[in-house]
Design a protein around this motif. Structure first.
Motif, short mmCIF file in Angstrom:
data_model
loop_
_atom_site.label_atom_id
_atom_site.label_comp_id
_atom_site.label_asym_id
_atom_site.label_seq_id
_atom_site.Cartn_x
_atom_site.Cartn_y
_atom_site.Cartn_z
N ASP A 9 38.42 36.48 45.66
CA ASP A 9 39.89 36.37 45.41
C ASP A 9 40.10 35.44 44.28
OD1 ASP A 9 42.50 36.96 45.42
OD2 ASP A 9 42.80 36.64 47.79
N SER B 119 46.98 40.05 47.41
CA SER B 119 45.68 40.00 47.53
C SER B 119 44.99 39.38 48.85
CB SER B 119 44.97 39.10 46.36
OG SER B 119 45.24 37.93 46.50
N ILE C 275 38.71 40.78 43.20
CA ILE C 275 40.21 40.88 42.89
C ILE C 275 40.51 39.95 41.79
CG2 ILE C 275 42.39 40.90 43.78
CD1 ILE C 275 41.37 41.00 46.54
N PHE D 201 46.49 39.70 39.79
CA PHE D 201 46.48 41.17 40.45
C PHE D 201 47.78 41.50 40.81
CE2 PHE D 201 45.75 43.48 44.63
CZ PHE D 201 45.15 44.60 43.98
#
Lengths: 422, 389
Positions: free
Chosen positions: B57, B64, B103, B107
């Motif tokens: 992440d 996320s 991710i 994002f």
């Protein structure tokens, strides 16, 4: 002249090495297993799983909707790699008939309200019926229709947004809020052969060695000899010499077979070879060593030439499952997880898959290598123990016989003496 | 001596051999018990749950994090968090996680601004089931995330709740899995692996039983007990092993379909018939092999090679259609292939006699195989003129 310990050790080990090598070379049965199974099996399995990917699964379509959307989707499904629209049926009964005759492996059904629901901006549902007798049929039918569905969904949604007055770009941005990039780098097409052959190749080495060694041990047992006889001059010491001397023979033979299996066979069949040669040889050397001690330990249980086939042949498929190449290791029941640690193939296959097919380096497979080394030490100790026990029993057998004769003699004398007394 | 009397003699003789050498009972009952327990317990979950999925992440936004939580909450996946891509990739290469999901930075911001961020998904397809399930799980989650965002947008635009679903998902699939509605991997494999092991054990053990007579030179003794009638000798052995293996096989079928309740559309009796014929046909193959090569060791090696390959060639994992043409012919030479055909008709479709009698006929045809080699085997027993080891 007094020999040093090292010198006599080497001499004895060499003697045992020569003895075992001669014995193996003269034993036609064992050589056939080594050569036929070791060299033929990898080729056979590669042939069986050569294509690896099932394409164009025949499917029957029943299109009750008969609208442009359903016709377009059917055309698109036919165009996928996974599905071939083999029959267009007028009703489900006809399709079911084809399904049962196994002329198709699935049915796709568009209900009559499919077009109407699309026009009404509702969710239009179509059905698929998959033959679960092989999961690959199901996978193909599901993937083929899902790809088409996702593609259609996008098209339809963009069209609807445009209808509401959005520009093309705005519509696309509202439909595809999150994009994704999916990569399956080591096995692009989810090929059945690439994942299975990687595991089978290493397993072949272990299993062939086991059957060969068991056969050799069984033969000796049948002929009332022992695989563990120590040189007479040692007076019972020198277990290590026997284990290492004998082991060296198998090690050499299986390094040759192993190099063939892990490097030449993949090259012959255009199989991915992403690892470095040096890494694979390192793994192979460790794996073969552990296999030698593993086979030495377990083959002591074999008393007859053919017993290994009867008692252990069923373990080969079990070992494949225990490598975790199909059912993930994280989902193993605890008992079977521990059970899988008994076999060098569990770690050997995993390490080979990672090194050769996924292109990892030794650092990444370090846990497996460590496990193999630990296994090697344990099995070496066990193999030595087996030789020791075997010798102990053999020697005691002589002593037991002696004792028995002595006791018998005493009793006779006693009886004789008593007779005199009388 | 009548034929029945001769067979009785052989049976009594064989039982005495069993008592003297436990390998026969261990090799049949114990081995099959182990296999049954293994395949039924090893795959008992049916579908693996909580396969490890690595998530890198780089955004660390509420969106996320929510994505990770949702992914973790699915039955299939378990999230393993990484700060950096390199260690995640190394663990995927080492098979410790099934896939990596990256991710990207920004994002959440990009979603809000409709800039279409791209989530990267990497799958290790070498660990087959884990890889494909993780892939499926990740794709579902990404699509759902997109859907959730769209739903919020539509709600804000004032689209009525009743028409939102139609806009989000204009087309849907209704999936019917015929013959295995829960997609139980255990049922799928155990249904064929265990009979496959039975075929293997029957072939190996019967070859061994007939072969040891050659190896230890007791063939003539066997013939004497039946007045030199090789048909009676082989029938006697086959009769005893048929009883033993049919009992084992039927026990397994009952365990599979009555105790474990694996899906069976047809009747249990039909599967019992298939199992009985599988045993008979496998025995016929065993007699054929030892008759063709009357050397115990050779015959066993051939039997082992034949029966291990049978598991692959039956085509219940990789279908036969996907194999090279030459091997499709080879697949016809296995009794298990016809057992599988019958299982598909009975177990998956629940069809009637018209659909499965072909497989019964084919399995029965195997029983003619021993007649081709009977004289040869009798000769070998009488004169013992082959290599013994």
């Amino acid at each position: 002249m007094k020999e040093t310990y090292v010198k006599s050790w080497l001499k004895d080990a060499l003697g045992i090495f020569n003895l075992e090598l001669g014995r193996l070379l003269r034993d036609g049965g064992v050589m056939i297993i080594f050569i036929v199974a070791g060299f033929l099996y990898p080729i056979l399995y590669n042939f069986v799983y050569r294509n690896g990917v099932l394409e164009d699964t025949p499917i029957a379509v029943v299109d009750d909707a008969g609208c442009t959307d359903s016709r377009r989707m059917i055309r698109e499904m036919d165009a996928t790699r996974e599905i071939e629209i083999a029959y267009r049926c007028t009703d489900m009964e006809e399709a079911r008939e084809l399904f049962r005759d196994r002329r198709v492996n699935g049915i796709i059904y568009f209900p009559s309200d499919f077009g109407d629901r699309l026009a009404n901006k509702e969710t239009a549902v179509f059905s698929i019926y998959a033959d679960m007798s092989s999961f690959l049929y199901y996978k193909n039918l599901l993937m083929g229709s899902e790809f088409v569905m996702l593609n259609e969904i996008n098209g339809i949604k963009v069209e609807r947004y445009r209808f509401d007055g959005l520009t093309d770009q705005q519509a696309d941005a509202s439909v595809n809020t999150v994009l994704y990039d999916d990569v399956n780098p080591y096995n692009r097409a989810f090929s059945y052969s690439i994942f299975l052959i990687s595991a089978i190749l290493m397993l072949i080495i272990q299993q062939v060695m086991f059957y060969g060694m068991s056969m050799s041990v069984g033969t000796m047992r049948e002929e009332n000899r022992s695989f563990a006889s120590l040189p007479d001059t040692l007076r019972g010491r020198g277990v290590g010499r026997v284990v290492l001397g004998r082991g060296a023979v198998y090690w050499l033979i299986f390094m040759v077979i192993g190099i063939y299996v892990t490097t030449i066979v993949p090259a012959m069949f255009g199989f991915p070879q992403r690892g470095s040669f040096r890494d694979i040889m390192t793994l192979l050397a460790i794996f073969v060593t552990v296999c030698v001690f593993f086979c030495m330990t377990w083959s002591t249980l074999v008393t007859r030439r053919e017993s290994a086939f009867i008692l252990f042949l069923f373990m080969s498929p079990v070992c494949i499952f225990l490598t975790g190449c199909s059912w993930p290791t994280t989902a193993f029941p605890a008992f079977w997880k521990w059970f899988s640690y008994l076999f060098p193939s569990t770690f050997g296959c995993q390490a080979f898959i990672d090194l050769n097919t996924a292109g990892a380096d030794l650092e990444i497979v370090a846990p497996q290598l460590k496990a193999l080394c630990l296994q090697g030490m344990v099995y070496f100790a066990l193999a030595c123990g087996a030789v020791y026990v075997e010798n102990f029993v053999l020697k005691r057998k002589g002593r037991i016989d002696e004792v028995r004769r002595e006791v018998e003699g005493r009793i006779e004398r006693r009886i004789g003496a008593e007779k005199i007394q009388i | 001596m009548t034929f029945i009397g001769k067979i009785w003699n052989v049976v009594r003789r064989e039982v005495r051999i069993w008592v003297r050498r436990p390998v026969y009972i261990v090799g049949s009952v114990f081995v099959m018990a182990f296999c049954t327990v293994f395949y039924l317990t090893f795959l008992r979950d049916g579908v693996p749950s909580d396969v490890p999925i690595a998530v890198v992440d780089l955004d660390n936004s509420s969106t996320s994090r929510e994505f990770c939580r949702q992914l973790d909450a699915t039955q299939l996946g378990r999230v393993v968090r990484y700060d950096d891509f390199a260690p995640a990739r190394a663990d995927m290469q080492g098979g410790r996680v099934t896939s990596v999901c990256v991710i990207p930075d920004g994002f959440n911001r990009d979603i809000q601004a409709q800039r279409q961020p791209t989530v990267s998904i990497y799958i290790n397809g070498l660990y087959f089931l884990g890889g494909s399930l993780a892939w499926k799980d990740l794709l579902t989650m990404v699509n759902l995330t997109g859907g959730a965002v769209q739903r919020e947008v539509l709600r804000m635009q004032g689209v009525p709740e009743s028409s939102i679903m139609g806009l989000l998902r204009p087309v849907d699939i209704d999936v019917h899995q015929i013959g295995n509605p829960t997609m139980n991997y255990g049922a799928y494999l155990a249904n064929m692996m265990i009979p496959g092991m039975l075929q293997m054990v029957v072939i190996i053990l019967l070859i061994y039983s007939l072969g040891t007579e050659l190896k230890y030179g007791t063939g003539r003794h066997l013939l004497q007990s039946v007045d030199g009638d090789i048909y009676a000798a082989v029938s006697g052995k086959m009769a005893l092993y048929t009883v033993l293996f049919t009992l084992i096989g039927w026990t397994i079928e009952v365990i599979l379909y009555k105790w474990m309740h694996f899906p069976l559309a047809g009747r249990l009796g039909q599967m019992l018939l298939a199992c009985f014929l599988l045993v008979l046909a496998s025995e016929a193959v065993a007699v054929f092999i030892i008759g063709l090569v009357p050397v115990c060791r050779f015959a066993l090696s051939i039997g082992a090679l034949y029966s291990v390959l049978g598991l692959s060639l039956t085509g219940f994992t990789l279908p036969v259609e996907a194999m090279p043409a030459g091997l499709r012919g080879l697949a016809l030479m296995y009794p298990l292939r016809y057992y599988y055909g019958m299982y598909v008709q009975v177990g998956v479709f629940g069809s009637g006699f018209g659909q499965w009698f072909f497989y019964v006929v084919m399995l029965m045809l195997f029983c003619f195989l021993p007649f081709l080699v009977m004289r040869r085997l009798g000769h070998a027993y009488e004169y013992l003129d082959y290599e013994r080891n």
